[in-house]
Scaffold this motif. Structure first.
Motif, PDB file in Angstrom:
ATOM      1  N   ILE A 170       0.858  -1.179   0.000  1.00 36.04           N
ATOM      2  CA  ILE A 170       0.000   0.000   0.000  1.00 36.04           C
ATOM      3  C   ILE A 170       0.901   1.238   0.000  1.00 36.04           C
ATOM      4  CG2 ILE A 170      -1.961  -1.109   1.146  1.00 36.04           C
ATOM      5  CD1 ILE A 170      -1.005   0.015   3.788  1.00 36.04           C
ATOM      6  N   SER A 171       0.393   2.332  -0.534  1.00 37.18           N
ATOM      7  CA  SER A 171       1.177   3.580  -0.567  1.00 37.18           C
ATOM      8  C   SER A 171       0.971   4.328   0.737  1.00 37.18           C
ATOM      9  CB  SER A 171       0.709   4.469  -1.719  1.00 37.18           C
ATOM     10  OG  SER A 171       0.803   3.779  -2.926  1.00 37.18           O
ATOM     11  N   GLU A 172       2.065   4.776   1.340  1.00 37.43           N
ATOM     12  CA  GLU A 172       1.951   5.421   2.657  1.00 37.43           C
ATOM     13  C   GLU A 172       2.528   6.833   2.698  1.00 37.43           C
ATOM     14  OE1 GLU A 172       3.932   2.742   5.374  1.00 37.43           O
ATOM     15  OE2 GLU A 172       2.065   1.654   5.743  1.00 37.43           O
ATOM     16  N   GLY A 173       3.005   7.338   1.553  1.00 36.59           N
ATOM     17  CA  GLY A 173       3.693   8.637   1.575  1.00 36.59           C
ATOM     18  C   GLY A 173       2.764   9.813   1.804  1.00 36.59           C
ATOM     19  N   GLY A 174       1.519   9.685   1.315  1.00 35.61           N
ATOM     20  CA  GLY A 174       0.509  10.716   1.558  1.00 35.61           C
ATOM     21  C   GLY A 174       0.777  12.033   0.850  1.00 35.61           C
ATOM     22  N   TRP A 175       0.261  13.086   1.436  1.00 39.01           N
ATOM     23  CA  TRP A 175       0.211  14.448   0.861  1.00 39.01           C
ATOM     24  C   TRP A 175       1.514  14.859   0.165  1.00 39.01           C
ATOM     25  CZ3 TRP A 175      -3.143  18.620   0.492  1.00 39.01           C
ATOM     26  CH2 TRP A 175      -2.562  19.882   0.357  1.00 39.01           C
ATOM     27  N   GLN A 176       2.655  14.679   0.855  1.00 35.17           N
ATOM     28  CA  GLN A 176       3.920  15.206   0.327  1.00 35.17           C
ATOM     29  C   GLN A 176       4.552  14.299  -0.728  1.00 35.17           C
ATOM     30  OE1 GLN A 176       3.067  14.237   3.423  1.00 35.17           O
ATOM     31  NE2 GLN A 176       4.746  14.615   4.834  1.00 35.17           N
ATOM     32  N   SER A 177       4.026  13.080  -0.895  1.00 37.80           N
ATOM     33  CA  SER A 177       4.628  12.136  -1.843  1.00 37.80           C
ATOM     34  C   SER A 177       3.804  11.957  -3.113  1.00 37.80           C
ATOM     35  CB  SER A 177       4.783  10.760  -1.190  1.00 37.80           C
ATOM     36  OG  SER A 177       5.635  10.825  -0.088  1.00 37.80           O
ATOM     37  N   VAL A 178       2.626  12.525  -3.150  1.00 43.74           N
ATOM     38  CA  VAL A 178       1.797  12.351  -4.354  1.00 43.74           C
ATOM     39  C   VAL A 178       2.507  13.026  -5.529  1.00 43.74           C
ATOM     40  CG1 VAL A 178      -0.415  12.925  -5.443  1.00 43.74           C
ATOM     41  CG2 VAL A 178      -0.339  12.250  -3.030  1.00 43.74           C
ATOM     42  N   PRO A 179       2.771  12.284  -6.600  1.00 48.00           N
ATOM     43  CA  PRO A 179       3.467  12.898  -7.731  1.00 48.00           C
ATOM     44  C   PRO A 179       2.540  13.841  -8.482  1.00 48.00           C
ATOM     45  CG  PRO A 179       2.813  10.655  -8.262  1.00 48.00           C
ATOM     46  CD  PRO A 179       2.430  10.878  -6.832  1.00 48.00           C
ATOM     47  N   ASN A 180       3.107  14.596  -9.410  1.00 49.01           N
ATOM     48  CA  ASN A 180       2.288  15.381 -10.333  1.00 49.01           C
ATOM     49  C   ASN A 180       1.351  14.394 -11.040  1.00 49.01           C
ATOM     50  OD1 ASN A 180       1.276  16.968 -12.388  1.00 49.01           O
ATOM     51  ND2 ASN A 180       3.207  18.077 -12.651  1.00 49.01           N
ATOM     52  N   LEU A 181       0.056  14.647 -10.986  1.00 51.11           N
ATOM     53  CA  LEU A 181      -0.904  13.647 -11.464  1.00 51.11           C
ATOM     54  C   LEU A 181      -1.109  13.669 -12.972  1.00 51.11           C
ATOM     55  CD1 LEU A 181      -3.660  14.074  -8.713  1.00 51.11           C
ATOM     56  CD2 LEU A 181      -1.838  12.378  -8.806  1.00 51.11           C
ATOM     57  N   ALA A 182      -0.780  14.782 -13.603  1.00 50.06           N
ATOM     58  CA  ALA A 182      -1.162  14.941 -15.014  1.00 50.06           C
ATOM     59  C   ALA A 182       0.060  14.985 -15.923  1.00 50.06           C
ATOM     60  CB  ALA A 182      -1.972  16.219 -15.178  1.00 50.06           C
ATOM     61  N   PHE A 183      -0.089  14.407 -17.100  1.00 49.78           N
ATOM     62  CA  PHE A 183       0.971  14.399 -18.114  1.00 49.78           C
ATOM     63  C   PHE A 183       0.269  14.398 -19.468  1.00 49.78           C
ATOM     64  CE2 PHE A 183       0.041  10.318 -16.222  1.00 49.78           C
ATOM     65  CZ  PHE A 183      -0.458   9.617 -17.307  1.00 49.78           C
ATOM     66  N   PRO A 184       0.984  14.648 -20.543  1.00 53.23           N
ATOM     67  CA  PRO A 184       0.309  14.706 -21.837  1.00 53.23           C
ATOM     68  C   PRO A 184      -0.405  13.392 -22.160  1.00 53.23           C
ATOM     69  CG  PRO A 184       2.516  15.617 -22.007  1.00 53.23           C
ATOM     70  CD  PRO A 184       2.415  15.005 -20.643  1.00 53.23           C
ATOM     71  N   GLY A 185      -1.727  13.470 -22.293  1.00 55.03           N
ATOM     72  CA  GLY A 185      -2.510  12.301 -22.706  1.00 55.03           C
ATOM     73  C   GLY A 185      -3.110  11.491 -21.578  1.00 55.03           C
ATOM     74  N   GLY A 186      -2.893  11.893 -20.330  1.00 54.15           N
ATOM     75  CA  GLY A 186      -3.489  11.079 -19.272  1.00 54.15           C
ATOM     76  C   GLY A 186      -3.203  11.586 -17.877  1.00 54.15           C
ATOM     77  N   ALA A 187      -3.562  10.759 -16.906  1.00 52.81           N
ATOM     78  CA  ALA A 187      -3.393  11.144 -15.506  1.00 52.81           C
ATOM     79  C   ALA A 187      -3.374   9.901 -14.628  1.00 52.81           C
ATOM     80  CB  ALA A 187      -4.537  12.068 -15.075  1.00 52.81           C
ATOM     81  N   LEU A 188      -2.815  10.072 -13.422  1.00 52.63           N
ATOM     82  CA  LEU A 188      -2.801   9.005 -12.412  1.00 52.63           C
ATOM     83  C   LEU A 188      -3.998   9.181 -11.490  1.00 52.63           C
ATOM     84  CD1 LEU A 188       0.972   9.191 -11.331  1.00 52.63           C
ATOM     85  CD2 LEU A 188      -0.045   7.679 -13.059  1.00 52.63           C
ATOM     86  N   ILE A 189      -4.607   8.075 -11.099  1.00 52.72           N
ATOM     87  CA  ILE A 189      -5.693   8.113 -10.120  1.00 52.72           C
ATOM     88  C   ILE A 189      -5.443   7.009  -9.071  1.00 52.72           C
ATOM     89  CG2 ILE A 189      -7.410   9.082 -11.699  1.00 52.72           C
ATOM     90  CD1 ILE A 189      -8.528   6.279 -12.110  1.00 52.72           C
ATOM     91  N   GLY A 190      -6.103   7.127  -7.930  1.00 50.62           N
ATOM     92  CA  GLY A 190      -6.083   6.063  -6.929  1.00 50.62           C
ATOM     93  C   GLY A 190      -4.734   5.868  -6.261  1.00 50.62           C
ATOM     94  N   ASP A 191      -4.511   4.645  -5.767  1.00 54.50           N
ATOM     95  CA  ASP A 191      -3.317   4.383  -4.964  1.00 54.50           C
ATOM     96  C   ASP A 191      -2.049   4.321  -5.818  1.00 54.50           C
ATOM     97  OD1 ASP A 191      -2.546   4.260  -2.318  1.00 54.50           O
ATOM     98  OD2 ASP A 191      -2.467   2.077  -2.267  1.00 54.50           O
ATOM     99  N   GLY A 192      -2.195   4.271  -7.140  1.00 51.08           N
ATOM    100  CA  GLY A 192      -1.026   4.410  -8.010  1.00 51.08           C
ATOM    101  C   GLY A 192      -0.388   5.774  -7.795  1.00 51.08           C
ATOM    102  N   ALA A 193      -1.214   6.765  -7.476  1.00 48.74           N
ATOM    103  CA  ALA A 193      -0.698   8.094  -7.131  1.00 48.74           C
ATOM    104  C   ALA A 193      -0.345   8.133  -5.648  1.00 48.74           C
ATOM    105  CB  ALA A 193      -1.747   9.156  -7.458  1.00 48.74           C
ATOM    106  N   GLY A 194      -1.110   7.420  -4.807  1.00 54.31           N
ATOM    107  CA  GLY A 194      -0.786   7.346  -3.377  1.00 54.31           C
ATOM    108  C   GLY A 194      -1.679   8.198  -2.510  1.00 54.31           C
ATOM    109  N   PHE A 195      -2.981   7.884  -2.462  1.00 54.80           N
ATOM    110  CA  PHE A 195      -3.922   8.695  -1.688  1.00 54.80           C
ATOM    111  C   PHE A 195      -4.346   8.032  -0.380  1.00 54.80           C
ATOM    112  CE2 PHE A 195      -5.077  10.354  -6.070  1.00 54.80           C
ATOM    113  CZ  PHE A 195      -4.453  11.587  -5.877  1.00 54.80           C
TER     114      PHE A 195
END
Ligand code: SF4
Length: 406
Positions: free
Chosen positions: A162-187
């Motif tokens: 599971i992702s545990e980094g939280g607020w300060q570890s969430v990467p930039n979610l958006a890139f050309p053509g798509g975005a990260l959602i859910g625990d792949g981003a780390g929420f």
């Protein structure tokens, strides 16, 4: 991953089927399908294979803290009716872990005499002799919980990072053509051990921004408004007050860290940021110490009633993989694995893997054996190998664990 002419994400391709161990096509070979899209949202869960590639390719983690992870191992039990207390929830910290190793348990009594019990070990632990699986088995012997399982039967087993980094570890979610959602981003919200609510919220938020883009005729560009909006959304409001809980726990240990983390969370709800925003320090892979500097840990033998070994556990995960296919756990440099993973760090993969996939066999010239068919897809090896030398890639088709009621 499919990329367009300007490097933007243009969709994904499903994997090829019917590929032999050597990568050559078998008689059953079927080429994967291309799924092309104006925007592609990636919701692969913690340490997603494609999300990891995207974060590296587009530098999405630039200026962010490293992502942190925990390994959660879980069993499903059918307990004796007289031991079942519907609705009872038990959470613990610490034991059998030392004060310097983060983690804790959950135990839920739910319907039909079912009890779900699990243990999370933070993957920034330092001692390569530690085995998260064995720590979980030991946890079940604590007087607070052991009677729950007397006369019961274990019917399910699983594991997942599971992702545990939280607020300060969430990467930039958006890139050309798509975005990260859910625990792949780390929420995931660590103190609540809960991330499903934020995963759903992030999918909804991303979808709203995709809808706006499509209505205005845009395609395959960057959804900057999605990245700009999540911190002010319910996800951000959930993660901001708890952002220091994990760093304080990691830096100060369980007793002091959790105490101060609780104080900080309380202060943050009053909008008093006691400690600002703390960093996490090193990525989890870099936290292991050389084996020579650590004490060996000897774990008790399983009794087969309350505590178990790994292979009988994997059996309960209904894991199944097509046997003739390329190994889906890719070791980039076999020499490095021996020189460093084994000789310096004492072979931690043989202990952190909750499915017994990795073995060093032989005394004089040890050989690295990968029992890939046992893999329950927890992603820990991709996270915790001290040299980042192991990459998990999706195996053929629907291979993997087939969890029931988990
Ligand atoms: S091989 Fe890796 S991903 Fe598979 S179960 Fe073991 S640690 Fe988890």
């Amino acid at each position: 991953m499919l990329y367009g002419e300007n490097g933007e994400v243009a969709g994904v391709a499903t994997g090829d089927m019917g590929v032999g161990k050597d990568g050559a096509p078998k008689d059953s070979f079927t080429r994967g399908m291309e799924l092309r899209a104006k925007y592609t949202l990636f919701g692969e869960g913690a340490r997603g294979q494609l999300s990891k590639t995207l974060i590296a390719r587009f530098g999405l983690d630039r200026g962010r803290e490293p992502q942190k992870f925990g390994l959660g191992i879980k069993e499903l039990w059918q307990v004796a009716p007289e031991r079942h207390r519907p609705g009872l929830v038990q959470h613990t910290f610490g034991w059998p872990l030392s004060d310097r190793t983060g983690g804790g348990s959950f135990l839920y009594h739910f319907d039909k005499d079912f009890v779900s019990v699990g243990f999370v070990v933070h993957l920034n632990y330092a001692n390569p002799y530690l085995s998260p699986f064995e720590e979980f088995q030991r946890f079940k012997t604590h007087p607070l919980v052991r009677d729950t399982f007397a006369g019961g039967k274990r019917i399910g087993y699983g594991a997942r990072a599971i992702s545990e980094g939280g607020w300060q570890s969430v990467p930039n979610l958006a890139f050309p053509g798509g975005a990260l959602i859910g625990d792949g981003a780390g929420f995931l919200n660590v103190p609540r051990i809960k991330g499903t609510h934020n995963a759903m919220q992030s999918g909804m938020l991303a979808a709203e921004h995709v809808a706006v883009a499509l209505v205005t005729g845009r395609a395959n560009d960057t959804l900057t408004d999605y990245e700009a909006s999540w911190r002010g959304s319910p996800i951000g409001r959930d993660l901001w007050p708890v952002r220091n809980a994990k760093p304080l726990w990691s830096k100060l240990g369980t007793v002091l860290g959790i105490g101060l983390g609780g104080l900080d969370m309380w202060a943050n709800t009053l909008r008093i940021p006691l400690f600002g925003t703390l960093g996490h320090g090193k990525p989890d892979a870099a936290c292991l110490k050389p084996a020579a500097r650590c004490r060996r840990i000897s774990y008790p033998k399983p009794d087969g009633k309350l505590t178990f070994d790994r292979l009988s556990s994997v059996f309960l995960s209904n894991t199944n993989h097509e046997e003739i296919q390329p190994v889906h756990l890719v070791v980039a440099d076999a020499g490095l694995q021996k020189r460093s993973e084994l000789e310096v760090f004492g072979g931690p993969s043989t202990r952190y893997c909750p499915a017994g996939v990795y073995e060093w066999i032989g005394e004089s010239d040890p050989r690295y054996v990968i029992n890939a068919q046992n893999c329950v897809h927890c992603k820990t090896c991709d996270i915790k190998d001290p040299n980042g030398n192991i990459t998990w890639v999706a195996p053929e088709g629907g291979g993997g664990p087939n969890y029931q009621n988990m």
